[in-house]
Structure formats: structure tokens, C-alpha cells
Motif scaffolding. Structure first.
Motif, PDB file in Angstrom:
ATOM      1  N   HIS A 257       0.831  -1.203   0.000  1.00  0.00           N
ATOM      2  CA  HIS A 257       0.000   0.000   0.000  1.00  0.00           C
ATOM      3  C   HIS A 257       0.873   1.264   0.000  1.00  0.00           C
ATOM      4  N   ALA A 258       1.849   1.299   0.929  1.00  0.00           N
ATOM      5  CA  ALA A 258       2.736   2.461   1.050  1.00  0.00           C
ATOM      6  C   ALA A 258       4.042   1.997   1.681  1.00  0.00           C
ATOM      7  N   LEU A 259       5.064   2.864   1.605  1.00  0.00           N
ATOM      8  CA  LEU A 259       6.323   2.548   2.272  1.00  0.00           C
ATOM      9  C   LEU A 259       6.978   3.818   2.763  1.00  0.00           C
ATOM     10  N   GLY A 260       7.765   3.672   3.813  1.00  0.00           N
ATOM     11  CA  GLY A 260       8.522   4.772   4.393  1.00  0.00           C
ATOM     12  C   GLY A 260       9.825   4.206   4.930  1.00  0.00           C
ATOM     13  N   ALA A 261      10.737   5.084   5.343  1.00  0.00           N
ATOM     14  CA  ALA A 261      12.023   4.625   5.860  1.00  0.00           C
ATOM     15  C   ALA A 261      12.544   5.625   6.882  1.00  0.00           C
ATOM     16  N   GLU A 262      13.440   5.142   7.728  1.00  0.00           N
ATOM     17  CA  GLU A 262      14.110   6.000   8.713  1.00  0.00           C
ATOM     18  C   GLU A 262      15.574   5.615   8.799  1.00  0.00           C
ATOM     19  N   LEU A 263      16.395   6.619   9.075  1.00  0.00           N
ATOM     20  CA  LEU A 263      17.807   6.395   9.361  1.00  0.00           C
ATOM     21  C   LEU A 263      18.004   6.642  10.848  1.00  0.00           C
ATOM     22  N   TRP A 264      18.648   5.701  11.514  1.00  0.00           N
ATOM     23  CA  TRP A 264      18.886   5.795  12.945  1.00  0.00           C
ATOM     24  C   TRP A 264      20.374   5.922  13.209  1.00  0.00           C
ATOM     25  N   LEU A 265      20.701   6.645  14.272  1.00  0.00           N
ATOM     26  CA  LEU A 265      22.067   6.695  14.784  1.00  0.00           C
ATOM     27  C   LEU A 265      21.976   6.244  16.235  1.00  0.00           C
TER      28      LEU A 265
ATOM     29  N   TYR B  61      13.518   2.312  -5.978  1.00  0.00           N
ATOM     30  CA  TYR B  61      13.228   3.448  -5.104  1.00  0.00           C
ATOM     31  C   TYR B  61      13.852   3.245  -3.718  1.00  0.00           C
ATOM     32  N   THR B  62      13.694   2.043  -3.136  1.00  0.00           N
ATOM     33  CA  THR B  62      14.249   1.806  -1.801  1.00  0.00           C
ATOM     34  C   THR B  62      15.787   1.846  -1.818  1.00  0.00           C
ATOM     35  N   ASP B  63      16.382   1.407  -2.928  1.00  0.00           N
ATOM     36  CA  ASP B  63      17.834   1.516  -3.058  1.00  0.00           C
ATOM     37  C   ASP B  63      18.265   2.985  -3.130  1.00  0.00           C
ATOM     38  N   LYS B  64      17.494   3.818  -3.847  1.00  0.00           N
ATOM     39  CA  LYS B  64      17.798   5.252  -3.927  1.00  0.00           C
ATOM     40  C   LYS B  64      17.684   5.915  -2.556  1.00  0.00           C
ATOM     41  N   VAL B  65      16.724   5.450  -1.764  1.00  0.00           N
ATOM     42  CA  VAL B  65      16.566   5.996  -0.407  1.00  0.00           C
ATOM     43  C   VAL B  65      17.815   5.688   0.422  1.00  0.00           C
ATOM     44  N   LEU B  66      18.302   4.450   0.350  1.00  0.00           N
ATOM     45  CA  LEU B  66      19.538   4.095   1.067  1.00  0.00           C
ATOM     46  C   LEU B  66      20.710   4.959   0.605  1.00  0.00           C
ATOM     47  N   GLN B  67      20.812   5.158  -0.703  1.00  0.00           N
ATOM     48  CA  GLN B  67      21.898   5.975  -1.245  1.00  0.00           C
ATOM     49  C   GLN B  67      21.784   7.425  -0.770  1.00  0.00           C
ATOM     50  N   ALA B  68      20.552   7.944  -0.706  1.00  0.00           N
ATOM     51  CA  ALA B  68      20.346   9.319  -0.242  1.00  0.00           C
ATOM     52  C   ALA B  68      20.736   9.461   1.235  1.00  0.00           C
ATOM     53  N   PHE B  69      20.343   8.495   2.071  1.00  0.00           N
ATOM     54  CA  PHE B  69      20.745   8.514   3.479  1.00  0.00           C
ATOM     55  C   PHE B  69      22.269   8.494   3.583  1.00  0.00           C
ATOM     56  N   ALA B  70      22.904   7.590   2.827  1.00  0.00           N
ATOM     57  CA  ALA B  70      24.358   7.433   2.880  1.00  0.00           C
ATOM     58  C   ALA B  70      25.067   8.705   2.443  1.00  0.00           C
ATOM     59  N   LYS B  71      24.583   9.323   1.377  1.00  0.00           N
ATOM     60  CA  LYS B  71      25.206  10.545   0.854  1.00  0.00           C
ATOM     61  C   LYS B  71      25.030  11.705   1.827  1.00  0.00           C
ATOM     62  N   GLU B  72      23.837  11.850   2.361  1.00  0.00           N
ATOM     63  CA  GLU B  72      23.532  12.966   3.268  1.00  0.00           C
ATOM     64  C   GLU B  72      24.362  12.911   4.551  1.00  0.00           C
ATOM     65  N   TYR B  73      24.597  11.707   5.068  1.00  0.00           N
ATOM     66  CA  TYR B  73      25.284  11.572   6.352  1.00  0.00           C
ATOM     67  C   TYR B  73      26.690  10.986   6.224  1.00  0.00           C
ATOM     68  N   GLY B  74      27.157  10.757   5.001  1.00  0.00           N
ATOM     69  CA  GLY B  74      28.526  10.288   4.773  1.00  0.00           C
ATOM     70  C   GLY B  74      28.814   8.923   5.385  1.00  0.00           C
ATOM     71  N   VAL B  75      27.872   8.009   5.237  1.00  0.00           N
ATOM     72  CA  VAL B  75      28.045   6.661   5.795  1.00  0.00           C
ATOM     73  C   VAL B  75      27.824   5.629   4.696  1.00  0.00           C
ATOM     74  N   SER B  76      28.207   4.390   4.983  1.00  0.00           N
ATOM     75  CA  SER B  76      27.970   3.291   4.045  1.00  0.00           C
ATOM     76  C   SER B  76      26.760   2.489   4.499  1.00  0.00           C
TER      77      SER B  76
ATOM     78  N   CYS C 190      16.723  10.751  10.643  1.00  0.00           N
ATOM     79  CA  CYS C 190      16.203  11.211   9.365  1.00  0.00           C
ATOM     80  C   CYS C 190      15.064  10.288   8.946  1.00  0.00           C
ATOM     81  N   ARG C 191      14.017  10.890   8.387  1.00  0.00           N
ATOM     82  CA  ARG C 191      12.837  10.105   8.008  1.00  0.00           C
ATOM     83  C   ARG C 191      12.447  10.418   6.564  1.00  0.00           C
ATOM     84  N   LEU C 192      12.190   9.360   5.828  1.00  0.00           N
ATOM     85  CA  LEU C 192      11.597   9.492   4.508  1.00  0.00           C
ATOM     86  C   LEU C 192      10.099   9.369   4.717  1.00  0.00           C
ATOM     87  N   GLU C 193       9.381  10.427   4.416  1.00  0.00           N
ATOM     88  CA  GLU C 193       7.937  10.385   4.594  1.00  0.00           C
ATOM     89  C   GLU C 193       7.359   9.294   3.702  1.00  0.00           C
ATOM     90  N   PRO C 194       6.389   8.542   4.208  1.00  0.00           N
ATOM     91  CA  PRO C 194       5.806   7.453   3.423  1.00  0.00           C
ATOM     92  C   PRO C 194       5.165   7.950   2.127  1.00  0.00           C
TER      93      PRO C 194
END
Length: 154
Positions: free
Chosen positions: A82-90, A114-129, A96-100
Motif C-alpha cells: 500500500h505504502a512505504l517509508g524509511a528511517e535512518l537511525w544513529l 526506489y528503496t535503493d535510492k533511499v539508502l543511497q540518499a541517506f548514505a550521501k547525506e550523512y557520509g556513511v555506508s 532522518c525520516r523518509l515520509e511514506p
């Protein structure tokens, strides 16, 4: 050796006197004895407070690592997404939250991209792998936060 503590009296000591009398008096189980119970309740309350002070507590900061979680709004089983969302935790906090978004008309391949792009965006924004989501949670579509939503007509 001292007499063991009575669990019933321990619970009773936590109650207000009026409530304890109702539960354990003539209308209740009949164990209330006004000559004994006031002192006993006081003993149990003090005993509990004293015991809590004897145990040291220690807090150790958990390691702060980045991880991503994916929220899938779908019915259990082999039902469409139906829908999807994601969060990055430290560590223990979301940072950081991707609105659903609704997934109507998206194929499995487009959702995966799309979910792979979300992971890449989190990684790029926070400089992590980030290579994958640490966990995926399936949530009932009735809890979908996206508005407007066909499940929640205005």
C-alpha cells in the motif's frame, strides 16, 4: 532465619489505605486486621524503598552506529504494498525520516529501485555506508499516514 516476605502484603502496601481496606476487609478477602496491617504496610513500604537504594545502577552508552529501517504498509501475506517509508537511525535515535509514499501502480522492480535510492540518499547525506536495511516492519495499511489516502476518505 527471618520469615519470608508475603507477596500479598507487598502488593497491598502499595495501595492507598482506603482501597486496601475495601480489597482485604469484610467486603474483600477478609484478611485486613486493623491492629497489624497499618504497621505491616509501613514496614513493607520502607523495606521496598530501602532495597531499591542498595542496588547500584549503571548506564553504558550503546555504540552509535547508523542503520536504516523500512516500513511497509501492507496486509499480512502475499498482498500488494500500500505504502512505504524509511528511517535512518544513529544508535538509539532516529535522525532522518523518509515520509511514506503510496505505491499504487509501482511494480516490484520500481519499488526496489526506489528503496535503493533511499539508502543511497541517506548514505550521501550523512557520509556513511549503507548496503541494506537493518530491518523491515510490516504495518497494517489502516495506519497509513499519507493523506489523501483511499483508506481514509476525507
Amino acid at each position: 532465619m527471618p520469615k519470608p516476605l508475603d507477596p500479598k502484603c507487598q502488593l497491598c502496601a502499595k495501595l492507598p489505605t482506603t482501597k486496601a481496606r475495601v480489597l482485604h476487609g469484610p467486603e474483600g478477602d477478609g484478611c485486613w486486621n486493623p491492629r497489624i496491617c497499618h504497621n505491616r504496610r509501613s514496614f513493607y513500604r520502607r523495606r521496598t524503598q530501602d532495597d531499591s537504594g542498595q542496588i547500584d545502577s549503571l548506564t553504558v552508552e550503546p555504540p552509535a552506529t547508523y542503520f536504516a529501517v523500512l516500513y511497509l504498509y501492507k496486509e499480512p501475506g502475499d498482498k500488494p504494498l500500500h505504502a512505504l517509508g524509511a528511517e535512518l537511525w544513529l544508535g538509539q535515535k532516529p535522525i532522518c525520516r523518509l515520509e511514506p509514499i503510496h505505491c499504487f501502480g509501482l511494480t516490484a522492480g520500481k519499488i526496489r529501485t526506489y528503496t535503493d535510492k533511499v539508502l543511497q540518499a541517506f548514505a550521501k547525506e550523512y557520509g556513511v555506508s549503507l548496503y541494506q536495511y537493518k530491518d523491515m516492519f510490516e504495518i497494517s495499511p489502516s495506519h497509513c499516514p499519507v493523506r489523501p489516502c483511499p483508506l481514509h476518505p476525507e
